[in-house]
Scaffold this motif. Structure first.
Motif, short mmCIF file in Angstrom:
data_model
loop_
_atom_site.label_atom_id
_atom_site.label_comp_id
_atom_site.label_asym_id
_atom_site.label_seq_id
_atom_site.Cartn_x
_atom_site.Cartn_y
_atom_site.Cartn_z
N LEU A 5 0.83 -1.20 0.00
CA LEU A 5 0.00 0.00 0.00
C LEU A 5 0.87 1.25 0.00
O LEU A 5 2.08 1.19 0.23
N ASN A 6 0.22 2.39 -0.25
CA ASN A 6 0.92 3.66 -0.32
C ASN A 6 1.18 4.21 1.08
O ASN A 6 0.28 4.24 1.91
N ARG A 7 2.40 4.64 1.31
CA ARG A 7 2.77 5.16 2.64
C ARG A 7 1.92 6.36 3.03
O ARG A 7 1.46 6.48 4.18
N ASP A 8 1.69 7.30 2.10
CA ASP A 8 0.94 8.51 2.44
C ASP A 8 -0.50 8.20 2.80
O ASP A 8 -1.07 8.80 3.72
N ALA A 9 -1.11 7.24 2.10
CA ALA A 9 -2.49 6.85 2.40
C ALA A 9 -2.57 6.21 3.79
O ALA A 9 -3.50 6.47 4.56
N LEU A 10 -1.58 5.36 4.12
CA LEU A 10 -1.57 4.72 5.43
C LEU A 10 -1.35 5.75 6.53
O LEU A 10 -1.99 5.70 7.59
N PHE A 11 -0.46 6.69 6.29
CA PHE A 11 -0.19 7.73 7.30
C PHE A 11 -1.43 8.57 7.55
O PHE A 11 -1.77 8.88 8.70
N GLU A 12 -2.14 8.93 6.49
CA GLU A 12 -3.37 9.72 6.65
C GLU A 12 -4.43 8.94 7.42
O GLU A 12 -5.12 9.49 8.29
N ALA A 13 -4.54 7.65 7.12
CA ALA A 13 -5.52 6.82 7.84
C ALA A 13 -5.17 6.70 9.32
O ALA A 13 -6.04 6.80 10.19
N LEU A 14 -3.90 6.50 9.63
CA LEU A 14 -3.48 6.41 11.02
C LEU A 14 -3.66 7.74 11.75
O LEU A 14 -4.00 7.77 12.94
N THR A 15 -3.46 8.83 11.05
CA THR A 15 -3.70 10.15 11.63
C THR A 15 -5.15 10.29 12.07
O THR A 15 -5.46 10.86 13.11
N ARG A 16 -6.05 9.72 11.27
CA ARG A 16 -7.48 9.81 11.58
C ARG A 16 -7.87 8.97 12.80
O ARG A 16 -8.74 9.38 13.57
N VAL A 17 -7.26 7.82 12.97
CA VAL A 17 -7.74 6.89 14.00
C VAL A 17 -6.92 6.87 15.27
O VAL A 17 -7.45 6.49 16.33
N GLN A 18 -5.65 7.26 15.24
CA GLN A 18 -4.79 7.00 16.40
C GLN A 18 -5.10 7.87 17.60
O GLN A 18 -4.79 7.52 18.73
N SER A 19 -5.75 9.02 17.40
CA SER A 19 -6.01 9.91 18.54
C SER A 19 -7.07 9.35 19.49
O SER A 19 -7.18 9.79 20.63
N VAL A 20 -7.86 8.38 19.04
CA VAL A 20 -8.87 7.77 19.91
C VAL A 20 -8.23 6.87 20.95
O VAL A 20 -8.77 6.66 22.04
N VAL A 21 -7.05 6.35 20.64
CA VAL A 21 -6.40 5.37 21.50
C VAL A 21 -5.91 6.03 22.78
O VAL A 21 -5.23 7.06 22.75
N GLY A 22 -6.26 5.45 23.92
CA GLY A 22 -5.78 5.95 25.21
C GLY A 22 -4.39 5.45 25.51
O GLY A 22 -3.98 4.38 25.05
#
Length: 364
Positions: A5-22
């Motif tokens: 997969l594309n690094r930039d797409a994965l980074f954007e996806a992780l940016t969206r979801v990682q802030s929920v993690v405690g």
């Protein structure tokens, strides 16, 4: 599990979801992101059991599968990689191998079976909202929500769909922010729901001006569907206070103020306040407002702000942060301050359908 997969797409996806993690979860797997590779690509999910965020990206999946990896660590690794294709593979022990250009990483994960079931609720009360407008509305009120957990219902933002309008309200008992906008929805879909502040903050991070947001009430949960992601949150159980009761029905004086000028004056004068004496005073006189602060053992400050005012002289004390909060987020050049006397709530308004009720402080 194996995919490219594309690094930039994965980074954007992780940016969206990682802030929920405690960072202090007592359940280790909740510190991880769930990765599910299927024919259609890669789905990433995080949850704290109250709020869940899911997003999907394209990927060339050679072998389907699922695993969980530490969200913060994976985000940090992907952030540092070059903008190239990433080869990601997971072995039988849930260890991820990440290869990108000359970089190579191994990250130890946990089985996907350990991850809690993420709710996929469905409801029939659906509202379609324009992303930019919703973002502006939430930005104009969310700072007023309470952080006092003893009044839990005030830890969220009220979404009130009534009479073809969406009204969003936040209050902590000492101030109240309200914004409303016309929205088209069937009369039978009228509803009130209190969305936790954390879910609203995630919405603000991800709402895009050029896209739509579909909001669906589903029992005790609410679903927000944005472009490329879905956010599911539990609603706060309880009855939001009758906010209409605290909005003054009339005022004695209405003063027009330049928002930026007032913002800068209050910000400077607040520099000589302290935790023990955290208030500033607004003295209204003929064609001027004096912004004043005097704190023992710290100092004093005064700013003059010219205004068109010929009403009675009065001096009102406010918490400076409470006065600054709406001035920072509003875009209008002018704001209107409606007052009755030194002890009555003041109301700040702007050109949009916004109002802010602020309680005065007793002066020593």
């Amino acid at each position: 599990m194996k995919l490219t997969l594309n690094r930039d797409a994965l980074f954007e996806a992780l940016t969206r979801v990682q802030s929920v993690v405690g960072t202090r979860s007592t359940i280790p797997v909740l510190s991880n992101v769930l990765l599910e590779a299927r024919d259609a690509g890669l789905t990433l999910t995080t949850t704290d059991m109250e709020l869940s965020v899911t997003t999907h990206i394209e990927a060339d999946v050679a072998t389907a599968g699922a695993t969980t990896l530490p969200a913060k660590r994976l985000f940090s690794v992907i952030r540092e990689l070059p903008s190239q294709q990433i080869d990601l593979s997971i072995d039988a022990k849930n260890t991820a191998t990440i290869e990108c250009g000359s970089s190579f990483f191994k990250i130890v994960g946990l089985p996907a079976d350990d991850y809690p079931d993420v709710p996929r609720p469905e409801g029939d009360q659906a509202f379609t909202l324009e992303g930019g407008s919703l973002k502006a509305m939430l930005k104009s009120v969310q700072y007023a929500a309470s952080v006092d957990e003893t009044r839990y219902v005030l830890n969220g933002i009220l979404f009130s769909f009534k009479e073809k309008k969406l009204t969003v309200v936040a209050t902590d008992g000492r101030r109240l922010a309200l914004c409303e906008q016309e929205v088209d929805f069937p009369d039978e879909s009228a509803a009130d729901m209190v969305v936790p502040a954390k879910a609203v903050n995630e919405l603000l991070r991800n709402l895009q001006s050029e896209s739509e947001c579909k909001m669906t009430a589903a029992g005790s949960q609410v679903v927000f569907e944005l472009e490329g992601m879905q956010l599911v949150s539990k609603l706060i159980d309880g009855t939001f206070p009758n906010y209409q009761q605290v909005i003054p029905a009339q005022c004695e004086e209405r003063i027009t103020l330049e928002r930026e000028t007032l913002l800068q004056a209050v910000r400077r004068v607040a520099l000589v306040t302290s935790e023990q004496s955290n208030s500033i005073r607004l003295h209204f006189g003929e064609n001027e407002v004096q912004v004043l602060s005097s704190t023992p053992d710290v100092g004093e400050a005064k700013e003059r702000v010219p205004v068109k005012y010929t009403g009675k002289e009065m001096t009102i004390a406010y918490n400076p942060e409470f006065l600054l909060a709406p001035l920072r987020v509003l875009d209008s050049d002018e704001v209107y301050l409606e007052l009755t006397d030194e002890l009555s709530p003041g109301v700040l308004k702007s050109d949009i359908s916004f109002l802010y009720v602020i309680m005065p402080m007793r002066m020593q």
